[in-house]
Scaffold this motif. Structure first.
Motif, PDB file in Angstrom:
ATOM      1  N   PHE A   4       5.860  11.753  -0.303  1.00 24.45           N
ATOM      2  CA  PHE A   4       5.689  10.653   1.398  1.00 24.45           C
ATOM      3  C   PHE A   4       6.922  10.232   1.193  1.00 24.45           C
ATOM      4  O   PHE A   4       7.304   9.013   0.276  1.00 24.45           O
ATOM      5  CB  PHE A   4       4.758   9.864   0.485  1.00 24.45           C
TER       6      PHE A   4
ATOM      7  N   VAL B 176       8.072  -0.360   8.600  1.00 25.84           N
ATOM      8  CA  VAL B 176       7.759   0.206   7.354  1.00 25.84           C
ATOM      9  C   VAL B 176       8.124  -0.718   6.231  1.00 25.84           C
ATOM     10  O   VAL B 176       8.977  -1.369   6.262  1.00 25.84           O
ATOM     11  CB  VAL B 176       8.120   1.312   6.933  1.00 25.84           C
TER      12      VAL B 176
ATOM     13  N   ASP C  78      -6.426   0.912  -2.330  1.00 21.95           N
ATOM     14  CA  ASP C  78      -6.902   0.860  -4.118  1.00 21.95           C
ATOM     15  C   ASP C  78      -5.655   0.572  -4.658  1.00 21.95           C
ATOM     16  O   ASP C  78      -5.039  -0.003  -5.572  1.00 21.95           O
ATOM     17  CB  ASP C  78      -7.009   2.645  -4.477  1.00 21.95           C
TER      18      ASP C  78
ATOM     19  N   GLY D  79       1.793  -0.889   3.842  1.00 26.08           N
ATOM     20  CA  GLY D  79       1.748  -0.172   2.101  1.00 26.08           C
ATOM     21  C   GLY D  79       0.457  -0.745   1.258  1.00 26.08           C
ATOM     22  O   GLY D  79      -0.765  -0.279   1.569  1.00 26.08           O
TER      23      GLY D  79
ATOM     24  N   ASN E 266      -6.708   8.234   2.923  1.00 28.99           N
ATOM     25  CA  ASN E 266      -5.460   7.026   1.956  1.00 28.99           C
ATOM     26  C   ASN E 266      -4.462   6.950   3.088  1.00 28.99           C
ATOM     27  O   ASN E 266      -4.483   6.863   4.080  1.00 28.99           O
ATOM     28  CB  ASN E 266      -4.852   7.244   1.016  1.00 28.99           C
TER      29      ASN E 266
ATOM     30  N   SER F 142       7.853  -1.836   0.043  1.00 29.59           N
ATOM     31  CA  SER F 142       7.512  -1.720  -0.726  1.00 29.59           C
ATOM     32  C   SER F 142       7.823  -1.654  -2.294  1.00 29.59           C
ATOM     33  O   SER F 142       7.953  -2.006  -3.137  1.00 29.59           O
ATOM     34  CB  SER F 142       5.544  -0.110  -1.062  1.00 29.59           C
TER      35      SER F 142
ATOM     36  N   ALA G 135      -1.013   7.517   3.311  1.00 29.88           N
ATOM     37  CA  ALA G 135      -0.803   8.842   4.086  1.00 29.88           C
ATOM     38  C   ALA G 135      -1.600   9.401   4.854  1.00 29.88           C
ATOM     39  O   ALA G 135      -0.695   9.278   6.272  1.00 29.88           O
ATOM     40  CB  ALA G 135      -0.100   9.436   2.510  1.00 29.88           C
TER      41      ALA G 135
HETATM   42  C1  LIG Z   1       1.678   3.696  -1.044  1.00 29.36           C
HETATM   43  C2  LIG Z   1       2.214   3.439   0.479  1.00 29.36           C
HETATM   44  C3  LIG Z   1       1.846   4.393   0.960  1.00 29.36           C
HETATM   45  C4  LIG Z   1       0.977   5.309   0.823  1.00 29.36           C
HETATM   46  O1  LIG Z   1      -0.218   5.145   0.558  1.00 29.36           O
HETATM   47  P1  LIG Z   1      -1.683   6.223  -0.627  1.00 29.36           P
HETATM   48  O2  LIG Z   1      -2.779   4.639   0.034  1.00 29.36           O
HETATM   49  O3  LIG Z   1      -1.226   5.615  -1.717  1.00 29.36           O
HETATM   50  O4  LIG Z   1      -1.339   7.335   0.523  1.00 29.36           O
HETATM   51  C5  LIG Z   1       2.405   4.480   2.249  1.00 29.36           C
HETATM   52  N1  LIG Z   1       4.190   3.803   2.948  1.00 29.36           N
HETATM   53  C6  LIG Z   1       3.969   2.759   2.399  1.00 29.36           C
HETATM   54  C7  LIG Z   1       4.667   1.315   2.781  1.00 29.36           C
HETATM   55  C8  LIG Z   1       3.283   2.183   0.738  1.00 29.36           C
HETATM   56  O5  LIG Z   1       3.789   1.479  -0.308  1.00 29.36           O
END
Ligand SMILES: *Cc1c(COP(=O)(O)O)cnc(C)c1O
Length: 462
Positions: A181, A222, A291, A257, A149, A225, A151
């Motif tokens: 996270f 980053v 996803d 994200g 994923n 999101s 993360a």
């Molecule tokens: C959703 C998100 C993640 C985590 O992604 P997953 O696929 O849910 O593990 C990491 N960083 C950002 C900025 C996100 O929006």
């Protein structure tokens, strides 16, 4: 008095000899029946002790044992009907796969495959080979890697590029995605030293420049999101960061994200950058989810320059974060849809739901209202706002339509709770003190089930 009652509770062995329980023993494994009998007796004992029950009913006891047993046969992970209007709903499983992607999962999961077998050479191959070419083709990048994923992707990128070194990140981007996270924690886990620069609302290029030294492993960007900083703000553009990265020979990494591969402006959604935009701006390594807006299976994509990706492909963490064959099967098909944007919007549920127009939704809501009316359920079509969800586009809402349902002798909260526990569960929400189902996330095939469940409540209330 209570002691006398407690003494009258049947013994397990006696119960097992009763004809009603013997029938169950012919249907279910003995251990399961035994455990249901014990649960039934425990619940009865507690009910007598705290006064909720004043007598022992053998029939009720048998009924509860029967229902424990039938529940034990039901799967715990089950399908639900999403009437919340939240398209990428993390609690409800985020994206739905396209029919073609589902077929691929079925075929690959139910048979042997060339998962790690090179058919041309007749020897060991790599599971990462199946979607790398497609990602590089779609995104015009040098290299790609898929892990469990996003993360995991972020953790791997930081571990491979900046373990023991400093990662420079703006104070405005120290994101918590939800649950556990948090960017600073992931950095620590990846063995990097967090080097915060700027302030919450404003970070300048000179803040980054001043922080660069021989200890610097990477510049991290980053995507905010699930929040926005507004008002007196300043964020350095990707292009400026890319220039600094080239000048100082330090990789520029972005955690995006959501993996948006198509511009959503035609559907009224602004400000969500695409992966292609970041790569063109000069980001060296970029990670995103499979996803969220991408609309595929849970996965974490890492794309960018080979010289950095190669370090990840051989990193020991990669094995621990590796992606499953069912995911790869679904991902290959999902990415394939993107070769033709029109196909992508048609086939990928997440995009299709975003693309639905207000007019379509109003008509669709009216169809559900008519369907409910046929079962004498009173409902109105009402305008609502739906959210994209999944930590994307937090400040933008899509105009949508819902049906609001009223049922005599049930409050909106009671309707919500009863439908949530129905088979299959229906998840709605309460807006302006009415129970509503947002059409943006409903499927037409679900109308009859919704009608049935609501009709059952109407009948019960009458
Ligand atoms: C959703 C998100 C993640 C985590 O992604 P997953 O696929 O849910 O593990 C990491 N960083 C950002 C900025 C996100 O929006």
């Amino acid at each position: 008095m209570i002691q006398t009652l407690l003494r009258q509770i049947p013994k397990v062995d006696d119960l097992l000899k009763r004809p009603e329980i013997e029938i169950l023993l012919n249907t279910y494994p003995r251990a399961l029946v035994l455990s249901a009998v014990r649960t039934g007796l425990d619940v009865l004992r507690k009910a007598l002790l705290d006064g909720r029950s004043k007598r022992i009913s053998y029939d009720d006891l048998v009924m509860s044992i029967q229902s424990y047993l039938s529940e034990s046969r039901e799967l715990h992970l089950r399908r639900v009907i999403n009437g919340t209007g939240i398209i990428v709903h993390t609690n409800l499983g985020r994206s739905q796969l396209s029919t073609e992607a589902l077929n691929a999962v079925r075929e690959i999961a139910g048979s042997y495959s060339n998962l790690e077998y090179d058919l041309e050479k007749g020897k060991r191959g790599s599971r990462y080979s199946h979607v790398e070419g497609l990602l590089c083709e779609l995104l015009e990048c040098e290299s790609a890697l898929v892990v469990n994923n996003n993360a995991a992707a972020v953790l791997l990128v930081l571990s491979a590029l900046a373990a023991g070194k400093e990662a420079i990140v703006s104070r405005g981007e120290l994101v918590e995605i939800g649950g556990s996270f948090r960017i600073p924690d992931v950095m620590q886990q990846g063995g990097c030293i967090l080097r915060e620069v700027g302030t919450t609302n404003r970070t300048h290029l000179r803040d980054y420049e001043d922080a660069v030294n021989e200890q610097t492993g990477l510049l991290l960007r980053v995507h905010p999101s699930n929040y926005r900083v507004c008002g007196f703000t300043k964020r350095v553009s990707l292009e400026e960061l890319a220039m600094l990265s080239r000048k100082s020979n330090i990789p520029l990494v972005e955690d995006m994200g959501s993996g948006l591969l198509l511009d959503l402006e035609p559907y009224g959604l602004r400000d969500e950058p695409t992966v292609q935009h970041s790569l063109a701006a000069g980001v060296d390594v970029l990670s995103f989810s499979g996803d969220k807006l991408l609309g595929g299976p849970q996965a974490g994509m890492i794309v960018g320059k080979s010289r950095y990706l190669d370090l990840m492909k051989t990193h020991p963490l990669t094995r621990a974060l590796r992606v499953d064959k069912m995911t790869l099967a679904a991902l290959e098909v999902t990415l394939g849809h993107y070769r033709d944007p029109a196909e992508a919007v048609k086939n990928i549920g997440t995009l299709r739901k975003i693309a639905m127009t207000s007019n379509e939704l109003e008509q669709y809501a009216d169809d559900l209202r008519v369907c409910l009316g046929e079962a004498a359920i009173s409902a109105d079509v009402v305008p609502v706002l739906s959210q994209v969800g999944g930590g994307a586009l937090p400040t933008q809402e899509l105009p949508s339509y819902a049906v609001a349902v009223d049922i005599p002798s049930f409050s909106p909260n009671q309707i919500e709770a009863r439908l949530r526990c129905a088979r299959p569960p229906i998840i709605g929400r309460i807006v302006k003190d009415r129970y509503i189902l947002d059409l943006r996330t409903l499927e037409r095939e679900e109308f009859p089930t919704i009608q049935q469940q609501l009709a059952a409540l109407v009948a019960e209330g009458a």
